[in-house]
Write a protein that holds these residues in place. Structure first.
Motif, mmCIF file in Angstrom:
data_model
loop_
_atom_site.group_PDB
_atom_site.id
_atom_site.type_symbol
_atom_site.label_atom_id
_atom_site.label_comp_id
_atom_site.label_asym_id
_atom_site.label_seq_id
_atom_site.Cartn_x
_atom_site.Cartn_y
_atom_site.Cartn_z
ATOM 1 N N GLU A 45 1.012 -1.333 0.477
ATOM 2 C CA GLU A 45 -0.109 -0.359 0.306
ATOM 3 C C GLU A 45 0.648 1.325 0.330
ATOM 4 O OE1 GLU A 45 -3.270 0.108 3.040
ATOM 5 O OE2 GLU A 45 -3.130 -1.786 2.671
ATOM 6 N N GLU A 97 -5.846 -7.235 -3.314
ATOM 7 C CA GLU A 97 -6.408 -6.846 -2.335
ATOM 8 C C GLU A 97 -5.943 -5.226 -1.803
ATOM 9 O OE1 GLU A 97 -6.214 -7.734 2.993
ATOM 10 O OE2 GLU A 97 -5.987 -9.449 0.824
ATOM 11 N N LYS A 101 -8.062 -1.292 -1.819
ATOM 12 C CA LYS A 101 -7.765 -1.059 -0.775
ATOM 13 C C LYS A 101 -7.226 0.749 -0.788
ATOM 14 C CE LYS A 101 -6.841 -3.255 3.154
ATOM 15 N NZ LYS A 101 -6.536 -2.971 4.779
ATOM 16 N N THR A 102 -6.749 0.478 -2.207
ATOM 17 C CA THR A 102 -5.830 1.545 -2.877
ATOM 18 C C THR A 102 -7.038 2.608 -4.255
ATOM 19 O OG1 THR A 102 -4.287 0.123 -4.231
ATOM 20 C CG2 THR A 102 -3.718 1.016 -1.849
#
Length: 138
Positions: A45, A97, A101-102
């Motif tokens: 991330e 994933e 999330k981003t």
């Protein structure tokens, strides 16, 4: 810099101020296999933050390198540390994933560099040297 500090510390860090939003390509070798999957997620991330926004499929962000992968992905203990070793499918799952999330999209390509197990091998007999390329749009 430490990519695993709290988000507040990371945002204020020199590494964030130096790299966030400024890169189109990054290299990370002999790195991901040293961490748990949870830590890898945080690291990925933060690597995504390095990349410039507005990159497209025709000119994507690129992360590339090598790591110690495996034929059987999953968590394991190596040298007293809990780590996670990937094959192409599990590394893609991690990046899927990260994308969720981003708000980004990532494609993993990975190839085995060596079928022989490294001589110094705290991992397992399934360990393999892998080269990977992760491309993404932001």
């Amino acid at each position: 810099g430490d990519l695993l500090v709290s988000d507040e510390e990371y945002t204020a860090s020199k590494i964030a101020k130096t790299f966030n939003g400024k890169m189109t390509i990054a290299h990370a070798s002999n790195f991901f296999h040293l961490f748990s999957r949870d830590a890898q997620l945080i690291i990925c991330e933060r690597i995504v933050r390095f990349f410039r926004r507005g990159l497209s499929p025709e000119a994507p962000a690129v992360l590339f390198g090598t790591h110690l992968g495996t034929t059987t992905p999953g968590p394991l203990e190596a040298g007293g540390f809990k780590v996670f070793s990937h094959n192409e499918e599990s590394f893609q799952s991690l990046w899927d994933e990260v994308g969720k999330k981003t708000g980004t999209s990532w494609k993993v390509s990975m190839e085995v560099l060596s079928l022989t197990v490294p001589k110094v091998n705290p991992f397992s007999d399934n360990a393999r040297r892998m080269r990977y390329i992760v491309t993404g749009t932001l």
